[in-house]
Every structure is written in C-alpha cells, then in structure tokens.
Write a protein that holds these residues in place. Structure first.
Motif, PDB file in Angstrom:
ATOM      1  N   GLY A  45      49.066  35.976  40.469  1.00  0.00           N
ATOM      2  CA  GLY A  45      49.405  35.885  38.726  1.00  0.00           C
ATOM      3  C   GLY A  45      49.450  36.413  37.910  1.00  0.00           C
ATOM      4  O   GLY A  45      49.289  37.529  37.087  1.00  0.00           O
ATOM      5  N   ALA A  46      48.141  36.249  37.717  1.00  0.00           N
ATOM      6  CA  ALA A  46      47.013  36.193  36.083  1.00  0.00           C
ATOM      7  C   ALA A  46      47.272  37.780  36.105  1.00  0.00           C
ATOM      8  O   ALA A  46      47.146  38.369  35.521  1.00  0.00           O
ATOM      9  N   ALA A  47      46.687  38.036  37.645  1.00  0.00           N
ATOM     10  CA  ALA A  47      46.504  39.012  37.385  1.00  0.00           C
ATOM     11  C   ALA A  47      47.041  40.569  37.566  1.00  0.00           C
ATOM     12  O   ALA A  47      47.462  41.510  36.874  1.00  0.00           O
ATOM     13  N   PHE A  48      47.954  40.249  37.112  1.00  0.00           N
ATOM     14  CA  PHE A  48      49.721  40.752  37.666  1.00  0.00           C
ATOM     15  C   PHE A  48      49.603  40.904  36.430  1.00  0.00           C
ATOM     16  O   PHE A  48      50.690  42.164  36.177  1.00  0.00           O
ATOM     17  N   LEU A  49      50.058  40.231  35.965  1.00  0.00           N
ATOM     18  CA  LEU A  49      50.211  40.523  34.188  1.00  0.00           C
ATOM     19  C   LEU A  49      49.939  41.213  33.376  1.00  0.00           C
ATOM     20  O   LEU A  49      50.079  42.079  32.693  1.00  0.00           O
ATOM     21  N   VAL A  50      48.180  41.068  33.619  1.00  0.00           N
ATOM     22  CA  VAL A  50      47.228  41.603  33.163  1.00  0.00           C
ATOM     23  C   VAL A  50      47.316  42.806  33.102  1.00  0.00           C
ATOM     24  O   VAL A  50      47.222  44.179  32.607  1.00  0.00           O
ATOM     25  N   VAL A  51      47.662  43.989  35.211  1.00  0.00           N
ATOM     26  CA  VAL A  51      48.058  45.332  35.438  1.00  0.00           C
ATOM     27  C   VAL A  51      49.532  46.145  34.453  1.00  0.00           C
ATOM     28  O   VAL A  51      49.663  46.651  34.039  1.00  0.00           O
ATOM     29  N   PHE A  52      50.723  44.849  34.790  1.00  0.00           N
ATOM     30  CA  PHE A  52      51.798  44.520  34.302  1.00  0.00           C
ATOM     31  C   PHE A  52      52.029  45.613  32.473  1.00  0.00           C
ATOM     32  O   PHE A  52      52.248  46.050  32.353  1.00  0.00           O
ATOM     33  N   GLY A  53      50.545  44.374  31.438  1.00  0.00           N
ATOM     34  CA  GLY A  53      50.643  44.208  30.038  1.00  0.00           C
ATOM     35  C   GLY A  53      50.247  46.289  29.782  1.00  0.00           C
ATOM     36  O   GLY A  53      50.232  46.861  28.794  1.00  0.00           O
TER      37      GLY A  53
ATOM     38  N   SER B 202      40.071  29.246  34.323  1.00  0.00           N
ATOM     39  CA  SER B 202      40.523  28.586  35.273  1.00  0.00           C
ATOM     40  C   SER B 202      39.651  28.519  36.631  1.00  0.00           C
ATOM     41  O   SER B 202      38.231  29.628  36.591  1.00  0.00           O
ATOM     42  N   ASN B 203      39.269  27.246  37.266  1.00  0.00           N
ATOM     43  CA  ASN B 203      38.644  27.231  38.222  1.00  0.00           C
ATOM     44  C   ASN B 203      39.273  27.971  39.931  1.00  0.00           C
ATOM     45  O   ASN B 203      38.724  27.205  40.527  1.00  0.00           O
ATOM     46  N   SER B 204      40.136  27.090  39.720  1.00  0.00           N
ATOM     47  CA  SER B 204      41.653  27.650  40.747  1.00  0.00           C
ATOM     48  C   SER B 204      41.055  29.026  41.339  1.00  0.00           C
ATOM     49  O   SER B 204      40.157  30.075  41.282  1.00  0.00           O
ATOM     50  N   SER B 205      40.915  29.593  42.917  1.00  0.00           N
ATOM     51  CA  SER B 205      41.130  30.258  43.783  1.00  0.00           C
ATOM     52  C   SER B 205      41.311  31.445  43.483  1.00  0.00           C
ATOM     53  O   SER B 205      42.454  31.609  42.867  1.00  0.00           O
ATOM     54  N   ARG B 206      40.454  32.184  43.454  1.00  0.00           N
ATOM     55  CA  ARG B 206      41.372  33.894  42.971  1.00  0.00           C
ATOM     56  C   ARG B 206      42.207  34.282  43.628  1.00  0.00           C
ATOM     57  O   ARG B 206      43.261  35.441  43.777  1.00  0.00           O
ATOM     58  N   ARG B 207      42.369  33.436  45.197  1.00  0.00           N
ATOM     59  CA  ARG B 207      43.940  33.841  46.365  1.00  0.00           C
ATOM     60  C   ARG B 207      44.612  33.123  46.051  1.00  0.00           C
ATOM     61  O   ARG B 207      45.435  33.383  46.597  1.00  0.00           O
ATOM     62  N   SER B 208      44.668  32.231  44.737  1.00  0.00           N
ATOM     63  CA  SER B 208      45.406  30.747  44.302  1.00  0.00           C
ATOM     64  C   SER B 208      47.066  31.972  44.289  1.00  0.00           C
ATOM     65  O   SER B 208      47.147  32.991  43.362  1.00  0.00           O
ATOM     66  N   PHE B 209      47.918  31.525  43.550  1.00  0.00           N
ATOM     67  CA  PHE B 209      49.344  31.951  43.533  1.00  0.00           C
ATOM     68  C   PHE B 209      49.149  31.672  41.745  1.00  0.00           C
ATOM     69  O   PHE B 209      49.224  33.029  41.149  1.00  0.00           O
ATOM     70  N   ASP B 210      48.471  30.758  40.909  1.00  0.00           N
ATOM     71  CA  ASP B 210      48.284  31.558  39.524  1.00  0.00           C
ATOM     72  C   ASP B 210      46.912  32.592  39.774  1.00  0.00           C
ATOM     73  O   ASP B 210      47.425  33.695  38.572  1.00  0.00           O
ATOM     74  N   SER B 211      46.490  32.403  40.565  1.00  0.00           N
ATOM     75  CA  SER B 211      45.480  33.515  39.977  1.00  0.00           C
ATOM     76  C   SER B 211      45.213  34.545  40.286  1.00  0.00           C
ATOM     77  O   SER B 211      45.980  36.160  39.712  1.00  0.00           O
TER      78      SER B 211
END
Length: 453
Positions: free
Chosen positions: A426-434, A415-424
């Motif tokens: 959230g994606a980082a949180f998913l990785v850590v949680f997983g 994704s080209n979204s900003s690293r501070r965007s909600f989805d970015s």
C-alpha cells in the motif's frame, strides 16, 4: 507538557516541555500528566483542517465528472488519505516520534527532515495566504449585501485590504498565538457549525431555483432578455468526460490534505494511542465525505452544467438579494477565517523544529515565530495580485508529497514489515499514485496557463 510514556512523572524539566515538541505515548502505556484535548475537540480540529474552502469547488468537480464518477473518485481519494494517515500513525507508534519532520529525519536522515519541514511550511503558508486572499476579495462584497443600495460607495468597510488587516489582528493573530492546538477545538466546532449551515442551505435552496434556469442578460443593444437553459441540461449526468474533468482528482486531493495537523492533534489528544487517533481520523474523514457529498450533489442538482467554480457565485446570480444566501456566504467566510490559525500551528511547529530543534519552550521565540509567519502570510495576501496562480505549482507538488509520497516513502524506509506485506504494498502504491497525480496536476496547470496567455 510531556506525554512520554517512559518519562518520570515527577521530573520538573519534563513538565515544562512544550506540547509542540513533546513525544507521544508509546501504546498508551502511561497516563498523561494533564488532561489533553477531548475526542470531540480533536475531531472538530481535524475536520476544520480537512474542509477549509474546498467545499465550495466540489460541486463544479461533480458537474465535470458526473455523479457516479465523482462519488467513486471522492471515496477513493478519501480512503487513500485515511490510509496514508494510518501509515504515519503506525510509524509514530513504532518509533515514539511525534512530528512529520522527525519521521522524515528517521527515514532519510537530515535531508528528510528538511524536505518534510520545508514542504509543510510552503504548503501551509500557501494555504493560509489563499484563505486570506479569499477574505480580502469576498468580505467587502458580503458586507455590502447587508447594506442598503444607497450606502456610500467608498466606505472603509469596502476596502478589502483594510478589512483583512483588521480581522488578522483581531481574530487570526490572537488564536495563532495560542501554544496548544487543542485550544482551537472551540473555534473549530464553530467553523464546523458554519459549514453545516452551508450544507443545509444548499439542500433547502435546491427547490428555490427551478430548472430550466433563467436569468436576465444584456444584449448588444442594451436591452434585457430572458436566457433559458434547455430541458436536456436539467438531466443529471452520471459520467462526464471533458477537459475540465482533469481538475477533479487534484481538487479532491487538496480537499483532504490534513496530514500536517494530524500529529500535533495526536500529541495533545487525551490519553493518546494509535487506535484512538485513528478513530478520530476515521470519524473526521467520514463526516467530511458526507458533507462534501451532500453539498456537491445538491449544488449540482441546482445548477447542473451551469455550476460555478465557486458554488456560491451561482446563488448570487439567481438569488442576488436572498437573506439566507447572504448569511451563508458570511458563514463560509468566517469558517475560512477560523481555519487559518489551525493551519498556522504546523507551519510554526515546522519552523521551530528546523531552526531550533527540540529546545525547551520559549515565549519570546514562540511570539516572534508567530508574528513572522502571520506577517508574511498577511503581506502576501495583500500585495500578490493572484495568489492562486502563485501557489498553483507549489501547492500541487507539496500537497502530493505530504498526502501520498512522503508517508509511503517514510513507511518503506522505517518499517520492518515485509516488502510483501499489505502495508508495504500500500505504501508503494501511495508513492506511485502521488507521483502520477503530482505530474498530472502540474501538466493541467501548465496547459491552463498556456491557454490563458
């Protein structure tokens, strides 16, 4: 069938392209060449991929976490599962890619495709083997409950391996041979009705087993006496913390793992778009959460602290000859049976993509791949003595990866979204949680094995 919005409708070669490898519509801008799976059929397919036999173990998880804690955890895990699917669909919408494996290749080059494909194959073969193992173990007992006690003890229908071979050849293999996952919507709707029947029976039978629980137990002298639970055990617990509580989150996470089936279902959806598939996902997960909650609450309020790890075993003890319990046991086994072909589809798709890439559909290759996967699964279910231990470690790692880690990493890479965007974020949180959940699951399994040896 191709549903690529940029393709020429009149192109002969595109018309014959296999639906397993056809690209998605980009934003739904062009009409499909043929009517795809309906919204309802897609919901049933995804619900069938979600539920499986996991519904049997959630009442036990509630007994070891408490009602409120269980509800909070279940909603959190379901929300994270829906969110990770949202990230996958968003990547599909941005790239036009229609498979989990190709998203992995887009994110991490060839290693990403191989890792994702291998994880899908291992996870789905493990799940199918576990389901068939359940059938091998439970189907003879389910059949015996309908027969008179005077029936012969060595009848052919009491041989779990023979029954497993018969149902695999007569039911699993023909359904697995279908080239499109949309066709399984009919069997998935039937499986949904079986699960719904199971939930209704759990609710009704709550008033057939009074608490304190009593049952006949055999003393050392061989005499029978009544064993009663205490009144305090008939009080529902809101929060429970024990060593068994550690199994709750892994059990819930595995109960919502449907990501390998999401993109094949998306590909065959009638007039596919991200919004429409997201609605399919939301409806499927919400209905699954509802059924999970109702069956767990009433199963727990029936047995309280005495809930079995497989819910129906408790009814066998207290209502051993109840005809309704007998039929619901058979219904759940049929539901599990009808789930196997649906799980087979993404395993075959991943195998074909890894071995042959995007070559045109070929019936010989399709048949050989189907026979090989079904054969491997059947042999493992027949000859491995304890399939759950074999796939305990593999299942916990691949499930964590497919449910949380891979969607998060792929989104952050593509994704080209900003690293501070909600989805970015959230994606980082998913990785850590997983990662945390995967390590946690492996630790629980290791500790359990060490205590049992």
């Amino acid at each position: 069938m191709s549903i690529n919005g940029n393709a020429d409708v009149n192109t002969e070669s595109a018309v014959t392209e296999d639906s397993e490898t056809a690209p998605l519509l980009n934003n739904g801008s062009a009409p499909p060449r043929a009517r795809g799976a309906s919204f309802a059929s897609s919901v049933f397919n995804l619900m069938n991929a979600i539920m499986g036999s996991g519904i049997l173990g959630l009442a036990y998880a509630m007994a070891n976490t408490g009602i409120i804690a269980f509800c909070i955890l279940l909603i959190i895990v379901a929300s994270l599962a829906a969110y990770s699917i949202h990230l996958l669909l968003k990547l599909c919408d941005q790239t036009g890619i229609n498979s989990y494996e190709d998203i992995g290749e887009k994110a991490l080059q060839k290693p990403g495709k191989v890792i994702a494909g291998v994880a899908i194959i291992i996870q789905n073969i493990g799940a199918m083997s576990s389901y068939l193992f359940i059938l091998k173990s439970e189907l003879p007992a389910a059949i015996r409950t309908f027969l008179s006690p005077d029936s012969a003890g060595n009848a052919w229908y009491e041989d779990g391996r023979l029954l497993l071979i018969l149902v695999t050849l007569c039911v699993v293999l023909p359904l697995a041979m279908l080239p499109k996952i949309g066709f399984l919507g009919y069997t998935s709707s039937l499986a949904f009705l079986f699960v719904l029947y199971f939930v209704v029976v759990i609710v009704v039978k709550k008033w057939s087993i009074p608490c304190p629980l009593s049952r006949n137990v055999t003393t050392l002298s061989g005499a029978f006496q009544i064993s009663n639970s205490t009144e305090s055990e008939c009080t529902p617990k809101l929060f429970v913390v024990s060593s068994k509580s550690a199994y709750a989150i892994p059990t819930m996470a595995f109960s919502f793992l449907c990501h390998t089936a999401v993109l094949p279902i998306y590909c065959e959806l009638d007039r596919p778009s991200k919004g429409k598939m997201q609605n399919v996902t939301n409806v499927s997960i919400c209905l699954s959460v509802l059924l999970y909650l109702v069956s767990s609450v009433f199963g727990y309020l029936t047995f309280y602290a005495h809930v079995e790890s497989e819910l129906l075993l408790g009814y066998d003890k207290y209502l051993p000859h109840d005809i309704v319990v007998m039929t619901v046991r058979l219904a759940i086994l049929l539901s599990v049976l009808l789930t196997v072909p649906l799980i087979h589809f993404p395993a075959r798709k991943a195998t074909l993509l890894l071995l042959f890439g995007r070559r045109p559909f070929s019936w010989p290759i399709h048949i050989v791949a189907t026979l090989t996967i079904v054969g491997v699964v059947l042999l493992m279910a027949i000859f491995v003595p304890d399939i759950r231990n074999v796939f305990g470690v593999v299942g916990s790692t691949t499930s964590s990866c497919l449910l949380f880690i891979f969607p998060g990493i792929f989104y952050l890479k593509i994704s080209n979204s900003s690293r501070r965007s909600f989805d970015s974020i959230g994606a980082a949180f998913l990785v850590v949680f997983g990662v945390i959940m995967g390590i946690f699951s492996l630790s629980v399994i290791a500790i359990t094995w060490s205590l049992n040896t």
